[in-house]
Design a protein around this motif. Structure first.
Motif, short mmCIF file in Angstrom:
data_model
loop_
_atom_site.label_atom_id
_atom_site.label_comp_id
_atom_site.label_asym_id
_atom_site.label_seq_id
_atom_site.Cartn_x
_atom_site.Cartn_y
_atom_site.Cartn_z
N UNK A 128 0.88 -1.16 0.00
CA UNK A 128 0.00 0.00 0.00
C UNK A 128 0.92 1.22 0.00
N UNK A 129 1.13 1.75 -1.17
CA UNK A 129 2.16 2.78 -1.34
C UNK A 129 1.81 4.08 -0.60
N UNK A 130 0.53 4.34 -0.45
CA UNK A 130 0.10 5.57 0.22
C UNK A 130 0.08 5.32 1.73
N UNK A 131 1.02 5.92 2.44
CA UNK A 131 1.02 5.70 3.89
C UNK A 131 -0.02 6.58 4.57
N UNK A 132 -0.25 7.77 4.00
CA UNK A 132 -1.19 8.69 4.61
C UNK A 132 -1.87 9.54 3.52
N UNK A 133 -3.18 9.67 3.64
CA UNK A 133 -3.93 10.52 2.71
C UNK A 133 -4.82 11.44 3.53
N UNK A 134 -4.86 12.69 3.12
CA UNK A 134 -5.73 13.64 3.79
C UNK A 134 -6.67 14.25 2.77
#
Lengths: 117, 112
Positions: free
Chosen positions: B6-12
């Motif tokens: 899961x390449x996206x560690x954090x999304x806002x």
């Protein structure tokens, strides 16, 4: 709705002490599992248990770990001599274990946060 | 060995935006299952969906939809019209035997 329960929710222990984490799987489920999540890291598989014996285990699940189904409802994880690096959230899960058990949906408990000092 | 990324560690995002969480897996197995679980701030792991490797039909459940593409080994998750209550860590998982392999998780923060 049936759910997996775990006790205690939090446990603090001294290094070298034994701890037992308890789980009550969903009542008609036959497969049980333990996973752990070290803070900030991935959830990792420890062990699966079926028909009163270990079905699969990971490299993490060494001789200091053991699992048991002491009665018809509880499933326990024992850590014999805790180390600092055992500090983690421990999740119990269960699945139905009927028919083809490949990739069954596992239902997780709320976790026990273990802190080893 | 199987691997889930899961390449996206954090999304806002801001409330009401659509958001897609990416999941890519590696496996040599031909029969396997893919899952998404949600971990809200309270810490429990909540099952969202299970798909088998032979079923590439996309699935929609309310504001949630999943896109499984075997050709790219991806199983992406889209939340439409996100809400603050969607804020959580979302895990993509792979399973073939009894063991589930977790991705690293994507922390989704939905701001009002």
């Amino acid at each position: 709705e049936p759910e997996v329960t775990q006790t205690p929710s939090h446990q603090v222990t001294q290094m070298g002490q034994e701890v037992i984490l308890r789980c009550v799987p969903i009542s008609n489920h036959l497969y049980f599992y333990w996973y752990r999540q070290i803070l900030g890291q991935k959830v990792e598989f420890l062990v699966s248990f079926y028909n009163n014996e270990i079905s699969e285990k990971s490299e993490i699940f060494d001789d200091q770990f053991s699992v048991e189904r002491p009665d018809g409802s509880n499933f326990t994880l024992k850590i014999r001599s805790t180390k600092l690096e055992d500090s983690a959230m421990y999740f119990c899960a269960s699945s139905e274990g009927v028919g083809n058990q490949v990739g069954e949906t596992q239902y997780f408990g709320p976790g026990t946060r273990l802190l080893v000092l | 060995a199987q691997k889930v990324t899961q390449a996206q560690t954090e999304i806002s995002v801001v409330e009401k935006e659509d958001v897609t969480l990416d999941c890519v897996y590696e496996t040599r197995d031909t029969t396997y299952y893919l899952f998404w679980y949600k971990q809200p701030p309270s810490g429990e792991l909540v099952f969202l969906i299970r798909r088998n490797s032979f079923d590439e039909q996309n699935e929609i459940s309310g504001r949630y939809s999943w896109n499984f593409q075997k050709s790219t080994s991806s199983f992406n998750f889209t939340i439409t019209a996100s809400q603050v209550v969607d804020s959580a860590v979302y895990f993509c998982l792979w399973g073939a035997g009894n063991m589930l392999t977790f991705g690293g998780g994507t922390r989704l923060m939905v701001k009002p």
